[in-house]
Scaffold this motif. Structure first.
Motif, PDB file in Angstrom:
ATOM      1  N   ASN A   9     -71.410 -35.305 -19.422  1.00 24.58           N
ATOM      2  CA  ASN A   9     -71.948 -36.493 -18.755  1.00 24.58           C
ATOM      3  C   ASN A   9     -72.482 -37.495 -19.781  1.00 24.58           C
ATOM      4  N   VAL A  13     -71.155 -41.417 -20.437  1.00 28.71           N
ATOM      5  CA  VAL A  13     -72.047 -42.576 -20.508  1.00 28.71           C
ATOM      6  C   VAL A  13     -71.912 -43.280 -21.853  1.00 28.71           C
ATOM      7  N   SER A 140     -66.801 -44.727 -15.293  1.00 26.73           N
ATOM      8  CA  SER A 140     -66.744 -45.391 -16.595  1.00 26.73           C
ATOM      9  C   SER A 140     -66.593 -46.899 -16.428  1.00 26.73           C
ATOM     10  N   MET A 143     -69.926 -48.321 -15.355  1.00 25.74           N
ATOM     11  CA  MET A 143     -70.882 -48.365 -16.463  1.00 25.74           C
ATOM     12  C   MET A 143     -70.549 -49.480 -17.448  1.00 25.74           C
TER      13      MET A 143
END
Length: 413
Positions: A9, A13, A140, A143
């Motif tokens: 994870n 990020v 993804s 983010m």
């Protein structure tokens, strides 16, 4: 070595933030257009030429990226991306000549594509199972949108601290270069030399995919054409929905800007997370994309008939934006369904991206010429373009899906 869930994870990020922030300085001309013109004393055409050079060089860097991803560790390549981009940003902060800026943007294209794109796709794909690909790519994408948004607002605030806009612009560039150096260090410290899933699935195999092997895979060509179709839709929609609301719907520039903020910042995040989670619940992410494409076609066909119903037309345009971002969030998650082996992710993604992103080379010139002749007819042609490529994308998606099912049955026998 198998990665823990927490480490996986964290890597999702980290690499998403890295890819989200690295494009900010090369694309800073869109956020700070007037400041860029003033700082470098450029004409509008010269600034446009910088973008054109960047886009053209980046297009040819996609296959190079695939080749480099086969030969070198993603840790080294991504660190090189940030070190190279930082060096170019420091050079840009010296406010060099127009000729030097052309060289800077050529190198920007190399460091943000050749050493970045395929390693990013390869790392991300390998951080989850085949059943988790939609969620991985969708989150993804969300983010990347978040970090781009936060970076943009922070840099606007930094600029506001300076009485001299040119001095503020230089400060932004220097701070951006320092941030890039920090991310280069994070890449070296935290990114793995290789990716665990690839190591596991290719245990005992010395040979990786070559360019010739990738070119012989029908799935590479089909996926490239599929993304070409989807990107033709996205580039047409995202680039022109804002000006559509002002030129055709008669919406004020301030309202249009507010809608653009919602599209760019809110819908990107919602679409990324939502599409990723929903797509993985379908028996095939291709089938999910087919439903998204059908909805896009319906909205594109309906939009030209809604110009007198401004509120409804705005709602439909926002729905279109949501659908575009949903499609963009997960279309790279179909590599497994396309029959592309995990070991060939790097080289295959470079070829697929080169084919898929070709519309960047011509679409704005084509559609700009349509709008110059007659805005109403031009926008009608844009929506027709979206619908036609939507149909083509559906056909390609179904072909890939049926080939995947056929190959699955062969392997099960």
């Amino acid at each position: 070595m198998e990665l823990s869930k927490g480490k996986r994870n964290f890597l999702v990020v980290l690499i998403s933030f890295m890819v989200g922030i690295i494009y900010f300085i090369p694309y800073i001309r869109f956020t700070f257009y007037d400041q860029t013109i003033a700082a470098f004393q450029l004409t509008n055409m010269e600034l446009g030429n910088l973008g054109a050079v960047y886009g053209l060089v980046a297009l040819f860097c996609y296959p190079i990226s695939g080749f480099l991803a086969e030969k070198f560790s993603p840790k080294l390549l991504l660190a090189a991306s940030f070190i190279g981009t930082a060096a170019m940003t420091f050079w840009q902060a010296s406010f060099p000549s127009y000729g030097a800026l052309l060289v800077i943007y050529i190198l920007f294209a190399f460091f943000t594509t050749a050493t970045l794109w395929s390693p990013y796709i390869a790392v991300l794909r390998n951080l989850g199972t085949e059943e988790e690909q939609g969620k991985l790519f969708g989150i993804s994408e969300a983010m990347r949108g978040i970090v781009s948004t936060v970076t943009g607002f922070v840099f606007v605030w930094i600029l506001s601290l300076f009485a001299d806009a040119v001095g503020g612009f230089r400060a932004i560039l220097i701070i951006g270069a320092v941030v890039y150096i920090i991310f280069a260090a994070l890449a070296i410290i935290f990114l793995p030399k290789n990716v665990s899933r690839e190591e596991k699935e290719n245990e005992g195999k010395k040979e990786k995919g070559s360019i010739l092997k990738a070119l012989k895979l029908p799935g590479v060509w089909l996926m490239g054409l599929f993304i070409f179709s989807c990107y033709s839709i996205i580039a047409a929609g995202i680039n022109y929905l804002g000006t559509y609301t002002t030129q055709i719907l008669g919406v004020s520039a301030s309202v249009s800007s507010s809608l653009a903020i919602i599209r760019s910042y809110v819908l990107t995040v919602v679409a990324g997370i939502g599409a990723g989670i929903i797509a993985d619940k379908f028996k095939s992410r291709l089938i999910f994309l087919v439903y998204v494409l059908i909805a896009i076609i319906v909205c594109a066909v309906a939009t030209p008939f809604l110009s007198n119903l401004v509120t409804l037309a705005i709602i439909v345009s926002m729905v279109l934006s949501l659908l575009y971002f949903m499609m963009k969030s997960v279309y790279f998650s179909i590599m497994g369904e396309s029959g592309i082996p995990v070991a060939m992710t790097g080289i295959a993604s470079g070829i697929v991206s080169f084919i898929g992103f070709i519309p960047d080379a011509f679409i704005t010139s084509l559609m700009g010429s349509w709008l110059d002749k007659d805005p109403v007819t031009g926008f009608n042609m844009i929506f027709a373009w979206i619908a036609i490529w939507g149909v083509i994308a559906i056909v390609l998606a179904l072909v890939i899906y049926k080939r995947g099912k056929k190959n699955q049955l062969i392997h099960e026998k």
